[in-house]
Motif scaffolding. Structure first.
Motif, mmCIF file in Angstrom:
data_model
loop_
_atom_site.group_PDB
_atom_site.id
_atom_site.type_symbol
_atom_site.label_atom_id
_atom_site.label_comp_id
_atom_site.label_asym_id
_atom_site.label_seq_id
_atom_site.Cartn_x
_atom_site.Cartn_y
_atom_site.Cartn_z
ATOM 1 N N ASP A 994 0.831 -1.213 0.000
ATOM 2 C CA ASP A 994 0.000 0.000 0.000
ATOM 3 C C ASP A 994 0.862 1.260 0.000
ATOM 4 O O ASP A 994 0.380 2.351 0.310
ATOM 5 C CB ASP A 994 -0.932 -0.003 1.219
ATOM 6 N N GLY A 995 2.147 1.122 -0.343
ATOM 7 C CA GLY A 995 3.034 2.270 -0.303
ATOM 8 C C GLY A 995 3.741 2.407 1.031
ATOM 9 O O GLY A 995 4.739 3.125 1.140
ATOM 10 N N ASP A 996 3.240 1.706 2.058
ATOM 11 C CA ASP A 996 3.843 1.782 3.396
ATOM 12 C C ASP A 996 4.478 0.450 3.765
ATOM 13 O O ASP A 996 5.630 0.370 4.176
ATOM 14 C CB ASP A 996 2.773 2.173 4.414
ATOM 15 N N VAL A 997 3.692 -0.613 3.580
ATOM 16 C CA VAL A 997 4.161 -1.944 3.946
ATOM 17 C C VAL A 997 4.020 -2.864 2.731
ATOM 18 O O VAL A 997 3.108 -2.695 1.905
ATOM 19 C CB VAL A 997 3.354 -2.492 5.153
ATOM 20 N N LEU A 998 4.935 -3.809 2.608
ATOM 21 C CA LEU A 998 4.892 -4.783 1.522
ATOM 22 C C LEU A 998 4.700 -6.171 2.121
ATOM 23 O O LEU A 998 5.418 -6.568 3.053
ATOM 24 C CB LEU A 998 6.195 -4.740 0.707
ATOM 25 N N VAL A 999 3.723 -6.932 1.613
ATOM 26 C CA VAL A 999 3.414 -8.276 2.099
ATOM 27 C C VAL A 999 3.731 -9.269 0.980
ATOM 28 O O VAL A 999 3.281 -9.089 -0.158
ATOM 29 C CB VAL A 999 1.934 -8.395 2.505
ATOM 30 N N ILE A 1000 4.498 -10.311 1.309
ATOM 31 C CA ILE A 1000 4.898 -11.322 0.332
ATOM 32 C C ILE A 1000 4.448 -12.684 0.841
ATOM 33 O O ILE A 1000 4.673 -13.034 2.011
ATOM 34 C CB ILE A 1000 6.427 -11.323 0.142
ATOM 35 N N LEU A 1001 3.776 -13.466 -0.019
ATOM 36 C CA LEU A 1001 3.301 -14.804 0.368
ATOM 37 C C LEU A 1001 3.972 -15.863 -0.491
ATOM 38 O O LEU A 1001 4.054 -15.738 -1.718
ATOM 39 C CB LEU A 1001 1.780 -14.906 0.204
ATOM 40 N N ASP A 1002 4.415 -16.917 0.175
ATOM 41 C CA ASP A 1002 4.918 -18.114 -0.502
ATOM 42 C C ASP A 1002 3.706 -18.987 -0.808
ATOM 43 O O ASP A 1002 3.053 -19.508 0.097
ATOM 44 C CB ASP A 1002 5.904 -18.841 0.414
ATOM 45 N N LEU A 1003 3.395 -19.145 -2.100
ATOM 46 C CA LEU A 1003 2.165 -19.821 -2.516
ATOM 47 C C LEU A 1003 2.397 -21.268 -2.922
ATOM 48 O O LEU A 1003 1.445 -21.941 -3.354
ATOM 49 C CB LEU A 1003 1.533 -19.055 -3.690
ATOM 50 N N ARG A 1004 3.620 -21.783 -2.788
ATOM 51 C CA ARG A 1004 3.918 -23.142 -3.222
ATOM 52 C C ARG A 1004 3.193 -24.169 -2.346
ATOM 53 O O ARG A 1004 3.146 -24.014 -1.131
ATOM 54 C CB ARG A 1004 5.425 -23.389 -3.179
#
Length: 1096
Positions: A994-1004
């Motif tokens: 959102d411009g402030d925080v970045l969320v990354i998900l491992d989808l494997r």
């Protein structure tokens, strides 16, 4: 606390009716007033409505605003007297009686008798009082109807006399003629405010007339234009603009010579020569005598030649031949040209015909130029709008009906130059529907123009919401204030307290009933005309001068309502200390239309009497329209009745709907019944469900054989180590602080959006994330459960107290049950004090939880994009953010909540923005555009060219210099684009920010996570079954499971590995289908449910 029903079975309207009964039983309003009796006074002025009609949404809106503010002030330690008032006099009442009795003219009233007429008026004043009390009480408003005030009461009228007498003694009262909007239907002048309420586009005749100039060598005629032919018999002057250029032109075909404004030459009708034809018709000009007042100059010059150009100033003083001979006795001073700047060149001929009795500017110009004096003004139209005997040819005829015959008479005299129709916006009487006229009427005036500077200064001392109404609309109205005509030639009203001798040399103004009784020797029991008009006073000059009699007029009812701050408490005859200690009043609230009505008259009289404003704080609301944007109309049936809406959804929902709308900011609201339903759905049901969850789980303690729930004290709760306890306590304090701040600023419309967000956080964060603790299923134990329940109890109790002024019914419903868990509680929530700001605000934890919810929303978005439902466990989440405090909160005390909510196994935080993202900068054009102007292009180009290192340095420093401009964090948007690790696809790893925080998900996919996902799905389906058969959370059930999978070992493996999770979630072990009894019978523990659940 008693058990409560499900939200779908909770009837808000029925519960409100129970609360009304409770309030009546315990005399809640009276008790609150008595409890606060020794507290500081908070003075609220309630503007009096007419009781000749039923209350509508406008009344309910204003009443709700007043009720919220006065309830809040009572809860913050003030004694707030709230007395309802009734406007009893004036046109609304007289108009009803005129219709009832078929009264058409003033003489009809005199024939009937003023006594009979006034008593008829009195009889209908309180016609709908019971209905008003029923509706207003049902809306939850606390106001005293038994001790109300009426403008027709003797005490009120006596104070009005005192107000007038004070103005008279200050030299602010005089008698004069004034041209005013006049209703021939109601036979009375109207205020400018009333005159502006009903404009209509209507066609009217427009004519041009010739006024031959006496002694002109060319036998020229002035040409004037009018849309009111009925005023022509009273013409006494012509007015030009001294700064305009006029032309003398000759008609090429008729030889007639006219004088008109040069810029208005095109308004003259064109003429064309007739063609010679074989049938023997005569050649000659054909005059165009109909059409609009527009035309083209080149066509006019085909018909006219210019003889001479004249300045407007050179025409002043020239005499002309009158159009009619009704005022020949004034020929020594009248029938000449005068000049004034009110003459414009945007219509007509640049020459205005003046009938001083029927135009405000006409009257002023004729007085200033000594055409007439105020003493010798003859008004040739009577109170009914008919010509007097002075106008012999049209005597007794209604003026508008005589227009055509007057035009014919002008034509017969050879003076008609042009005739047509003209559609324009014209004022009509808002009561009788008849067209208004402007007519000079003898009236008593209050000098307002002399008070203008003080009025503007006093306005500056007041506080308005919204402020633009004060600073623009009301300021402009005061800036252009004119002397106020306060008398009306009517019958049902407070009589002017002026007694005058026959020679008008002696005047006595009464300031009290006692003075009238003393001077007349007559006992006075009522001040209406029919009870005092006969009373005379002996002349102080001796018997030979006869007696003084009262003038016929009554007060404009706006004068009465403007006197309300004094008259409703019978000041100065009673309550002197109460008034003088608390004036100006603290608060008033009414609609936008009252800027020219009640707000104005309050300000004028207070300024004239005391040099102060009448009030300190004011809320001005807008207009409530029907859903289609039209005015609400009984005949159109374009809106639901207020009681229908209240009976369907409750008064609290209607109150919040009105308050949470543009109408509280003096804008319009299109009323939608569905909007009220939306308030129930979005506000009250979530609020109720949070309360229901508390009650059910508090009762669960007793079901499980533990001690009954008793809330832990507030001080102890503040020391809770649980992060969500800390967060919701801080959020509740933020709510208290915000509502106090906004209510002290009279900004009611900001409270509901904040409450919505608070309730959303309470239900979807605190209750949702704390379900195990609240249900005593958390391994932290009973004490922690009681802490969680007590925290929820305390938050609900505080939020109820905060919202009590807004939603008096629902908060009382919750309070009456919640108080059973706590000894020593007062009998009603409305006796409670408004919560104080206590404890420290945990801004850091509030911000962290807010960011946590952002993380959860971003993660959900990633799941939805990849069709990964929450029941599918994921391996890992990475959260990228530069703030160390936030990373510690997420990785520490908030970690378990994030993992459980998102069904993710591990969480990793990272502060290296460049590891997972590339940075780019964009200018915020909305901020920089106006500031930088032409430099914007150069600056924007350099911002976009910033390197990642430069962007990081900018974020660290908080500012950067670009093209000699210092730019702050608010000027530049830093965007983080996800940088996917090498060798991985979008299906394997994805991100959202959102411009402030970045969320990354491992989808494997991970086979080791399958069993946890299956268990989650089993629990989900069981909970749905419980809800389907309306089980309470405290109901104990046995649940049996049968797998439909071909390979039964899969389900067996899931049940074995996830046994602990499933048992904790459903409150009992999951039993095999083979163990289910042959018949599902009600057993000691509860119900048996047969559930066939096939795993995906």
């Amino acid at each position: 606390m008693d058990d409560v029903c499900e939200g779908k079975d909770f009837s808000f309207p029925k519960q409100e009716e129970k609360i009304l009964h409770l309030w009546s039983e315990i005399k809640a309003f009276e008790t609150q007033l008595a409890r606060n009796e020794n507290n500081p006074e908070y003075i609220f002025y309630d503007g009096p409505p007419f009781a000749t009609g039923l209350p509508h949404y406008g009344h309910i809106l204003a009443g709700t605003i007043k009720d919220i503010v006065t309830r809040y002030q009572a809860m913050t330690g003030h004694h707030v007297t709230r007395r309802f008032g009734w406007d009893c006099h004036g046109l609304p009442v007289e108009n009803e009686i005129d219709k009832k009795l078929g009264i058409k003219k003033r003489e009809d009233v005199l024939k009937l008798g003023i006594d009979k007429y006034n008593e008829e008026c009195r009889s209908i004043v309180t016609r709908y009082v019971e209905e008003w009390e029923k509706v207003i009480t049902r809306t939850g408003r606390w106001i005293d109807f038994k001790n109300d005030y009426k403008t027709m009461d003797l005490n009120f009228m006596e104070s009005v006399w005192w107000v007038f007498a004070q103005l008279y003694e200050k030299g602010l009262v005089y008698k004069s003629f004034k041209v005013m909007p006049y209703s021939t239907g109601c036979k009375t002048p109207l205020s400018n405010f009333e005159a502006g309420q009903n404009y209509k586009d209507v066609p009217d005749p427009e004519i041009m007339m010739a006024f031959p100039v006496i002694g002109d060598p060319h036998n020229a005629s002035f040409v004037a234009w009018t849309t009111t032919p009925w005023t022509l018999p009273s013409n006494l002057a012509l007015c030009v603009n001294a700064n305009f250029t006029y032309v003398k032109v000759r008609n090429k075909f008729s030889g007639k010579v006219y004088i008109v404004g040069e810029s208005r030459l095109s308004s003259l009708p064109t003429e064309k020569p007739k063609q010679t034809v074989t049938n023997g018709s005569v050649d000659g000009p054909k005059v165009k005598t109909k059409g609009s007042s527009s035309g083209k100059a080149e066509n006019v010059l085909d018909s006219f030649e210019i003889l001479e150009k004249l300045s407007g100033a050179s025409l002043v003083g020239k005499k002309y031949e009158p159009l009619f001979g009704y005022f020949m006795e004034l020929s020594g001073t009248a029938f000449r040209v005068v000049a004034d700047n009110y003459v414009t060149d945007d219509s007509g001929t640049g020459i205005v015909h003046c009938a001083p009795a029927f135009g405000e500017d006409d009257f002023r110009v004729c007085i200033d130029n000594k055409i007439i004096s105020k003493e010798n003004l003859t008004v040739a139209v009577d109170d009914d709008g008919c010509f007097t005997a002075k106008i012999t040819d049209f005597s007794g005829r209604y003026i508008k009906d005589a227009d055509k015959d007057i035009i014919d008479a002008v034509k017969a005299k050879g003076r008609l130059i042009k005739y047509g129709t003209f559609t324009h916006s014209y004022p009509f009487c808002w009561r009788s529907g008849t067209p208004l006229i402007y007519r000079a009427v003898p009236s008593w005036f209050v000098q307002v123009e002399n008070l203008k500077d003080q009025l503007l200064e006093n306005n500056n001392q007041t506080y308005w919401v919204p402020d633009f109404v004060k600073e623009k609309r009301f300021h402009n109205w005061l800036e252009n204030a004119r002397d106020w005509a306060i008398s009306r030639s009517r019958f049902w009203g407070t009589p002017l307290p002026i007694w005058i001798s026959e020679d008008e040399e002696e005047k006595v103004v009464m300031d009290s009933v006692a003075k009238l009784e003393k001077l007349s020797g007559v006992k006075v029991f009522d001040l209406h005309r029919h009870n005092i008009d006969h009373i005379t006073i002996p002349s102080s000059r001796g018997p030979e001068y006869g007696v003084l009699q009262r003038v016929d007029d009554v007060f404009d009812c706006w004068f009465e309502s403007g006197s309300m701050p004094y008259a409703y408490i019978h000041y100065p005859f009673e309550n002197v200390e109460l008034f003088e200690k608390n004036f100006p009043g603290h608060f008033v609230a009414e609609g936008l239309d009252q800027t020219r009505g009640w707000f104005y008259t309050l300000m004028v009289l207070a300024t004239a009497l005391f040099g102060k404003p009448a009030f300190r704080n004011l809320i001005c609301n807008g207009l409530v329209l029907a859903e289609d944007g039209k005015k609400m109309s009984k005949s159109l049936k374009n809106y639901p009745s207020p009681m229908e809406v209240i009976n369907d959804y409750g008064a609290d929902a209607l109150r919040l709907y009105l308050i949470n709308s543009p109408v509280v900011r003096a804008e319009t609201l299109r009323f939608k019944k569905e909007g009220v339903h939306g308030v129930v759905r979005d506000v009250f049901l979530p609020w109720y469900n949070a309360y229901r969850f508390l009650v059910q789980n508090a009762k669960r303690l007793e079901v499980e054989g533990l001690a009954p729930f008793v809330p832990i004290d507030h001080v102890t709760l503040q020391k809770s180590s649980n992060v969500l306890d800390q967060w919701i306590n801080s959020a509740t304090q933020s709510l208290v602080r915000f509502v106090r701040q906004e209510m002290d600023g009279y900004r009611l419309y900001t409270v509901v959006p904040y409450l919505l967000k608070f309730l959303d956080n309470l239900t979807n964060i605190y209750v949702r994330f704390n379900r195990k603790r609240l249900r005593f299923k958390d391994p932290t134990g009973e004490d922690d459960c009681r802490t969680a329940l007590s925290t929820l109890y305390n938050v609900l109790l505080l939020s109820c107290k905060v919202m009590a002024p807004f939603t008096p019914f629902f908060t009382e419903v919750l309070y009456q049950n919640m108080r059973k868990a706590c000894n020593g509680s007062v009998e009603s929530i409305h006796y409670c004090s408004f919560p104080q700001k206590e404890g420290k605000l945990g801004e850091q934890i509030e911000q962290s939880v807010s960011r946590m919810m952002t993380i959860i929303d971003l993660a959900r978005n990633i799941r939805e994009r990849h069709n990964k439902p929450l029941k599918t466990p994921l391996r890992e989440m990475v959260i990228v953010h530069p703030d160390e405090g936030f990373r510690e909160d997420i990785a520490g005390k908030l970690r378990e909540y994030v993992l459980e909510e998102l069904n993710i196994r591990t969480l990793v935080t990272c502060n290296d923005s460049l590891k997972y993202s590339s940075l780019r900068a964009e200018p915020d054009f909305s901020v920089l555009g106006k500031r930088l102007g032409k430099s914007m292009g150069v600056v924007a180009k350099e911002i976009k060219a910033l390197s990642q290192e430069n962007i990081l340095a900018f974020e660290s420093a908080g500012e950067v210099i670009i093209a000699n401009h210092c730019l702050k964090l608010t000027d530049i948007k830093v965007l983080r684009d996800f940088k996917r690790p090498d060798g991985m696809t979008e299906k394997e790893i994805d991100a959202a920010g959102d411009g402030d925080v970045l969320v990354i998900l491992d989808l494997r996919p991970d086979e080791s996570l399958f069993e946890a996902g299956a268990a989650r799905e089993i629990v989900n389906r069981i909970q749905k079954l419980r809800k389907k058969v309306a089980l309470e959370p405290t109901d104990m059930v046995a649940v049996y499971f049968e797998s439909l999978d071909e390979d039964k070992s899969v389900s067996q493996r899931v049940l074995h590995s996830q046994e602990s999770y499933i048992r904790d979630a459903i409150g009992s072990p999951l039993l095999l289908h083979s163990m289910m009894p042959p018949h599902a019978l009600n057993d000691a523990g509860g119900w048996f449910i047969h559930a066939i659940i096939g795993l995906p």
